[in-house]
Design a protein around this motif. Structure first.
Motif, PDB file in Angstrom:
ATOM      1  N   ASP A   1       4.011   1.080  -3.065  1.00 19.14           N
ATOM      2  CA  ASP A   1       3.993   1.030  -4.526  1.00 19.14           C
ATOM      3  C   ASP A   1       3.388   2.303  -5.103  1.00 19.14           C
ATOM      4  OD1 ASP A   1       4.989  -1.523  -4.317  1.00 19.14           O
ATOM      5  OD2 ASP A   1       3.093  -2.526  -4.779  1.00 19.14           O
ATOM      6  N   LEU A   2       4.115   2.931  -6.004  1.00 20.73           N
ATOM      7  CA  LEU A   2       3.626   4.103  -6.727  1.00 20.73           C
ATOM      8  C   LEU A   2       3.368   3.642  -8.154  1.00 20.73           C
ATOM      9  CD1 LEU A   2       2.988   7.120  -6.642  1.00 20.73           C
ATOM     10  CD2 LEU A   2       5.402   7.572  -7.148  1.00 20.73           C
ATOM     11  N   ASP A   3       2.108   3.322  -8.423  1.00 22.05           N
ATOM     12  CA  ASP A   3       1.758   2.735  -9.714  1.00 22.05           C
ATOM     13  C   ASP A   3       0.420   3.280 -10.209  1.00 22.05           C
ATOM     14  OD1 ASP A   3      -0.167   1.415  -8.174  1.00 22.05           O
ATOM     15  OD2 ASP A   3       0.896  -0.495  -8.184  1.00 22.05           O
ATOM     16  N   TYR A   4      -0.104   2.622 -11.226  1.00 21.83           N
ATOM     17  CA  TYR A   4      -1.338   3.063 -11.872  1.00 21.83           C
ATOM     18  C   TYR A   4      -2.477   3.271 -10.872  1.00 21.83           C
ATOM     19  CZ  TYR A   4      -5.464   2.992 -14.853  1.00 21.83           C
ATOM     20  OH  TYR A   4      -6.642   3.302 -15.453  1.00 21.83           O
TER      21      TYR A   4
ATOM     22  N   PRO B   1       0.826  -1.206   0.000  1.00 20.68           N
ATOM     23  CA  PRO B   1       0.000   0.000   0.000  1.00 20.68           C
ATOM     24  C   PRO B   1       0.864   1.262   0.000  1.00 20.68           C
ATOM     25  CG  PRO B   1      -0.671  -1.507   1.756  1.00 20.68           C
ATOM     26  CD  PRO B   1       0.592  -2.047   1.164  1.00 20.68           C
ATOM     27  N   LEU B   2       0.363   2.289  -0.666  1.00 21.18           N
ATOM     28  CA  LEU B   2       1.068   3.567  -0.719  1.00 21.18           C
ATOM     29  C   LEU B   2       0.749   4.376   0.529  1.00 21.18           C
ATOM     30  CD1 LEU B   2       2.812   5.467  -2.559  1.00 21.18           C
ATOM     31  CD2 LEU B   2       0.655   6.531  -3.212  1.00 21.18           C
ATOM     32  N   THR B   3       1.793   4.931   1.127  1.00 22.52           N
ATOM     33  CA  THR B   3       1.643   5.833   2.263  1.00 22.52           C
ATOM     34  C   THR B   3       2.431   7.095   1.957  1.00 22.52           C
ATOM     35  OG1 THR B   3       1.519   3.952   3.776  1.00 22.52           O
ATOM     36  CG2 THR B   3       1.981   6.098   4.752  1.00 22.52           C
ATOM     37  N   ILE B   4       1.794   8.238   2.167  1.00 24.18           N
ATOM     38  CA  ILE B   4       2.458   9.524   1.955  1.00 24.18           C
ATOM     39  C   ILE B   4       2.371  10.303   3.259  1.00 24.18           C
ATOM     40  CG2 ILE B   4       2.492  11.661   0.631  1.00 24.18           C
ATOM     41  CD1 ILE B   4       0.928  10.051  -1.573  1.00 24.18           C
ATOM     42  N   THR B   5       3.529  10.615   3.803  1.00 22.79           N
ATOM     43  CA  THR B   5       3.614  11.363   5.044  1.00 22.79           C
ATOM     44  C   THR B   5       4.299  12.684   4.757  1.00 22.79           C
ATOM     45  OG1 THR B   5       3.854   9.277   6.235  1.00 22.79           O
ATOM     46  CG2 THR B   5       4.410  11.283   7.440  1.00 22.79           C
ATOM     47  N   SER B   6       3.725  13.745   5.258  1.00 21.50           N
ATOM     48  CA  SER B   6       4.275  15.084   5.008  1.00 21.50           C
ATOM     49  C   SER B   6       4.883  15.652   6.284  1.00 21.50           C
ATOM     50  CB  SER B   6       3.149  16.000   4.519  1.00 21.50           C
ATOM     51  OG  SER B   6       3.636  17.292   4.298  1.00 21.50           O
ATOM     52  N   ARG B   7       6.003  16.323   6.109  1.00 17.98           N
ATOM     53  CA  ARG B   7       6.616  17.063   7.220  1.00 17.98           C
ATOM     54  C   ARG B   7       7.260  18.318   6.650  1.00 17.98           C
ATOM     55  NH1 ARG B   7      12.212  16.400   7.485  1.00 17.98           N
ATOM     56  NH2 ARG B   7      13.027  14.616   6.322  1.00 17.98           N
ATOM     57  N   ASP B   8       7.505  19.272   7.494  1.00 16.35           N
ATOM     58  CA  ASP B   8       8.142  20.513   7.066  1.00 16.35           C
ATOM     59  C   ASP B   8       9.621  20.495   7.418  1.00 16.35           C
ATOM     60  OD1 ASP B   8       5.858  21.765   6.004  1.00 16.35           O
ATOM     61  OD2 ASP B   8       5.195  22.321   8.006  1.00 16.35           O
TER      62      ASP B   8
ATOM     63  N   PRO C   1      15.372   4.547  -4.953  1.00 17.26           N
ATOM     64  CA  PRO C   1      15.791   3.141  -5.047  1.00 17.26           C
ATOM     65  C   PRO C   1      16.490   2.859  -6.377  1.00 17.26           C
ATOM     66  CG  PRO C   1      13.517   3.310  -4.297  1.00 17.26           C
ATOM     67  CD  PRO C   1      13.935   4.683  -4.728  1.00 17.26           C
ATOM     68  N   ALA C   2      17.389   1.900  -6.377  1.00 20.96           N
ATOM     69  CA  ALA C   2      18.208   1.604  -7.555  1.00 20.96           C
ATOM     70  C   ALA C   2      17.388   1.322  -8.806  1.00 20.96           C
ATOM     71  CB  ALA C   2      19.132   0.425  -7.259  1.00 20.96           C
ATOM     72  N   ASN C   3      16.303   0.559  -8.673  1.00 22.11           N
ATOM     73  CA  ASN C   3      15.508   0.229  -9.862  1.00 22.11           C
ATOM     74  C   ASN C   3      14.820   1.473 -10.430  1.00 22.11           C
ATOM     75  OD1 ASN C   3      13.809   0.351  -7.626  1.00 22.11           O
ATOM     76  ND2 ASN C   3      12.507  -1.332  -8.303  1.00 22.11           N
ATOM     77  N   THR C   4      14.370   2.368  -9.586  1.00 22.66           N
ATOM     78  CA  THR C   4      13.745   3.613 -10.049  1.00 22.66           C
ATOM     79  C   THR C   4      14.805   4.555 -10.596  1.00 22.66           C
ATOM     80  OG1 THR C   4      11.972   3.337  -8.418  1.00 22.66           O
ATOM     81  CG2 THR C   4      12.246   5.538  -9.382  1.00 22.66           C
ATOM     82  N   ALA C   5      15.960   4.619  -9.961  1.00 22.96           N
ATOM     83  CA  ALA C   5      17.056   5.461 -10.459  1.00 22.96           C
ATOM     84  C   ALA C   5      17.470   5.019 -11.857  1.00 22.96           C
ATOM     85  CB  ALA C   5      18.248   5.398  -9.505  1.00 22.96           C
ATOM     86  N   ARG C   6      17.478   3.729 -12.088  1.00 26.10           N
ATOM     87  CA  ARG C   6      17.823   3.203 -13.416  1.00 26.10           C
ATOM     88  C   ARG C   6      16.835   3.692 -14.465  1.00 26.10           C
ATOM     89  NH1 ARG C   6      16.474  -1.463 -16.448  1.00 26.10           N
ATOM     90  NH2 ARG C   6      18.143  -2.028 -17.887  1.00 26.10           N
TER      91      ARG C   6
ATOM     92  N   GLY D   1      11.308   4.540   1.190  1.00 25.27           N
ATOM     93  CA  GLY D   1      10.457   3.360   1.329  1.00 25.27           C
ATOM     94  C   GLY D   1       9.708   2.968   0.072  1.00 25.27           C
ATOM     95  N   LEU D   2      10.089   3.534  -1.067  1.00 31.68           N
ATOM     96  CA  LEU D   2       9.414   3.207  -2.317  1.00 31.68           C
ATOM     97  C   LEU D   2       9.741   1.771  -2.712  1.00 31.68           C
ATOM     98  CD1 LEU D   2       7.629   4.514  -4.558  1.00 31.68           C
ATOM     99  CD2 LEU D   2       9.756   4.929  -5.795  1.00 31.68           C
ATOM    100  N   ALA D   3       8.711   0.946  -2.836  1.00 31.48           N
ATOM    101  CA  ALA D   3       8.915  -0.463  -3.167  1.00 31.48           C
ATOM    102  C   ALA D   3       8.867  -0.706  -4.670  1.00 31.48           C
ATOM    103  CB  ALA D   3       7.863  -1.324  -2.461  1.00 31.48           C
ATOM    104  N   PHE D   4       8.033   0.060  -5.375  1.00 25.04           N
ATOM    105  CA  PHE D   4       7.830  -0.153  -6.808  1.00 25.04           C
ATOM    106  C   PHE D   4       7.346   1.144  -7.425  1.00 25.04           C
ATOM    107  CE2 PHE D   4       4.921  -1.149 -10.323  1.00 25.04           C
ATOM    108  CZ  PHE D   4       5.765  -1.864 -11.149  1.00 25.04           C
ATOM    109  N   CYS D   5       7.774   1.414  -8.647  1.00 22.45           N
ATOM    110  CA  CYS D   5       7.338   2.610  -9.369  1.00 22.45           C
ATOM    111  C   CYS D   5       7.214   2.266 -10.847  1.00 22.45           C
ATOM    112  CB  CYS D   5       8.341   3.745  -9.159  1.00 22.45           C
ATOM    113  SG  CYS D   5       7.843   5.314  -9.894  1.00 22.45           S
ATOM    114  N   ASP D   6       6.001   2.420 -11.394  1.00 24.87           N
ATOM    115  CA  ASP D   6       5.817   2.178 -12.821  1.00 24.87           C
ATOM    116  C   ASP D   6       5.716   3.516 -13.553  1.00 24.87           C
ATOM    117  OD1 ASP D   6       3.209   3.133 -12.451  1.00 24.87           O
ATOM    118  OD2 ASP D   6       2.238   1.225 -12.927  1.00 24.87           O
ATOM    119  N   SER D   7       5.333   3.482 -14.814  1.00 19.84           N
ATOM    120  CA  SER D   7       5.279   4.712 -15.607  1.00 19.84           C
ATOM    121  C   SER D   7       4.277   5.723 -15.046  1.00 19.84           C
ATOM    122  CB  SER D   7       4.954   4.395 -17.073  1.00 19.84           C
ATOM    123  OG  SER D   7       3.702   3.755 -17.178  1.00 19.84           O
ATOM    124  N   SER D   8       3.204   5.244 -14.439  1.00 18.40           N
ATOM    125  CA  SER D   8       2.246   6.160 -13.809  1.00 18.40           C
ATOM    126  C   SER D   8       2.880   6.849 -12.603  1.00 18.40           C
ATOM    127  CB  SER D   8       0.992   5.405 -13.371  1.00 18.40           C
ATOM    128  OG  SER D   8       0.325   4.870 -14.481  1.00 18.40           O
TER     129      SER D   8
END
Length: 120
Positions: A22-25, A3-10, A84-89, A52-59
């Motif tokens: 996961d940041l996906d479709y 599940p995606l979790t987004i936490t904001s701080r200043d 993460p290395a896979n997203t950096a690639r 903590g990004l586990a997965f990122c697709d084109s979306s």
């Protein structure tokens, strides 16, 4: 699927969004929604902490670009931290490593004296 979790701080340089899961479709609209509610001051830097990004697709990549566009609307900047290395690639392959300021971690992204920091 994580599940995606987004936490904001200043931080002194502006808001930091910690993105985990996961940041996906199916989840990218959540990040876009949070970005639409975000207000930045001119000269601030929005930091997207991807530790903590586990997965990122084109979306997900499109959502990161939406964050950049949102920052530009406010005359602010955006930085990616702990990519993460896979997203950096993927970012390297499509040339987005030249578009985003990328830092090893969120602390470096908000440090005003870190080499490569873009001051307002």
């Amino acid at each position: 699927m994580t599940p995606l979790t987004i936490t904001s701080r200043d931080a002194a340089t502006g808001p930091v969004l910690e993105i985990t899961g996961d940041l996906d479709y199916t989840t990218a609209p959540e990040l876009r929604h949070d970005l639409d509610r975000l207000t930045l001051a001119a000269g601030q830097q929005l930091v997207l902490d991807l530790t903590g990004l586990a997965f990122c697709d084109s979306s997900g990549i499109s959502a990161l670009l939406a964050a950049r566009s949102r920052a530009i609307e406010f005359d602010a900047t955006v930085a990616l931290a702990a990519v993460p290395a896979n997203t950096a690639r993927i970012l390297r392959i499509v040339g987005l490593d030249q578009v985003f300021a990328i830092y090893p971690d969120a602390a470096a992204a908000v440090a005003r004296d870190f080499p490569g920091h873009r001051s307002a």
